[in-house]
Design an enzyme around this catalytic site. Structure first.
Site, PDB file in Angstrom:
ATOM      1  N   ASP A  18       2.296  14.354   1.272  1.00 56.75           N
ATOM      2  CA  ASP A  18       3.380  15.111   0.649  1.00 56.75           C
ATOM      3  C   ASP A  18       2.940  15.659  -0.704  1.00 56.75           C
ATOM      4  O   ASP A  18       3.294  16.776  -1.082  1.00 56.75           O
ATOM      5  CB  ASP A  18       4.636  14.254   0.505  1.00 56.75           C
ATOM      6  CG  ASP A  18       5.870  15.118   0.372  1.00 56.75           C
ATOM      7  OD1 ASP A  18       6.425  15.206  -0.734  1.00 56.75           O
ATOM      8  OD2 ASP A  18       6.269  15.730   1.374  1.00 56.75           O
TER       9      ASP A  18
ATOM     10  N   GLY B 177       0.450   6.697   3.522  1.00 54.67           N
ATOM     11  CA  GLY B 177      -0.391   7.894   3.549  1.00 54.67           C
ATOM     12  C   GLY B 177       0.415   9.173   3.578  1.00 54.67           C
ATOM     13  O   GLY B 177      -0.008  10.197   3.027  1.00 54.67           O
ATOM     14  N   CYS B 178       1.592   9.128   4.195  1.00 55.44           N
ATOM     15  CA  CYS B 178       2.421  10.335   4.266  1.00 55.44           C
ATOM     16  C   CYS B 178       2.859  10.797   2.882  1.00 55.44           C
ATOM     17  O   CYS B 178       3.066  11.989   2.658  1.00 55.44           O
ATOM     18  CB  CYS B 178       3.622  10.129   5.179  1.00 55.44           C
ATOM     19  SG  CYS B 178       4.741   8.822   4.656  1.00 55.44           S
TER      20      CYS B 178
ATOM     21  N   VAL C 103       0.863  -1.182   0.000  1.00 59.32           N
ATOM     22  CA  VAL C 103       0.000   0.000   0.000  1.00 59.32           C
ATOM     23  C   VAL C 103       0.904   1.238   0.000  1.00 59.32           C
ATOM     24  O   VAL C 103       2.000   1.221   0.573  1.00 59.32           O
ATOM     25  CB  VAL C 103      -0.955  -0.008   1.215  1.00 59.32           C
ATOM     26  CG1 VAL C 103      -0.212   0.041   2.528  1.00 59.32           C
ATOM     27  CG2 VAL C 103      -1.975   1.104   1.141  1.00 59.32           C
TER      28      VAL C 103
END
Length: 145
Positions: free
Chosen positions: A91, A86-87, A83
């Protein structure tokens, strides 16, 4: 290459434009103090800005990134169940907000200094084709030096 005025008048940017911006080759006559860049791949998290608009202190950006089976993070972020972190999506939002500030006429490094809320809808998996960004700018302000 675009003039700075042409850059500010555009309402979209394709992948070639964003790469030129990342390498400092998009704007041929940057104003004094303009030193903005986007990250270069693989950290560039946007492939195209389909639309960018602003009026008074508000604005909107619609952008996307093609999901690639060989993206570096799929090989290490949860082996067997890859996956996108999320960071990295966040960004991408920061990259878009920084570019928006430059597009509105801001100079400097072109980095966003804040954001109120971020919502994620689902996960980005290797079999997905495109991830979408929809950014609403609720308040744009140019800081005085």
């Amino acid at each position: 290459m675009l003039t700075h005025e042409e850059f500010k008048a555009r309402d979209h940017f394709d992948q070639e434009d964003l790469l030129a911006f990342a390498y400092g080759r998009l704007i041929k006559d940057p104003p004094t103090g303009f030193r903005a860049r986007l990250p270069v791949p693989p950290m560039l998290m946007v492939d195209r800005i389909e639309s960018i608009s602003g009026e008074r202190s508000k604005g909107r950006i619609s952008a996307s990134r093609d999901v690639r089976l060989d993206d570096w993070f799929f090989h290490c972020h949860f082996l067997g169940d890859p996956v996108q972190p999320g960071c990295l999506g966040l960004d991408g939002v920061w990259q878009l907000l920084g570019s928006y500030c430059n597009w509105r006429g801001g100079v400097g490094a072109g980095r966003a200094l804040g954001c109120g809320a971020v919502e994620f809808f689902g996960q980005i998996r290797p079999y997905d084709s495109v991830m979408r960004y929809e950014v609403q700018v609720k308040r744009y302000t140019e800081l005085k030096n």
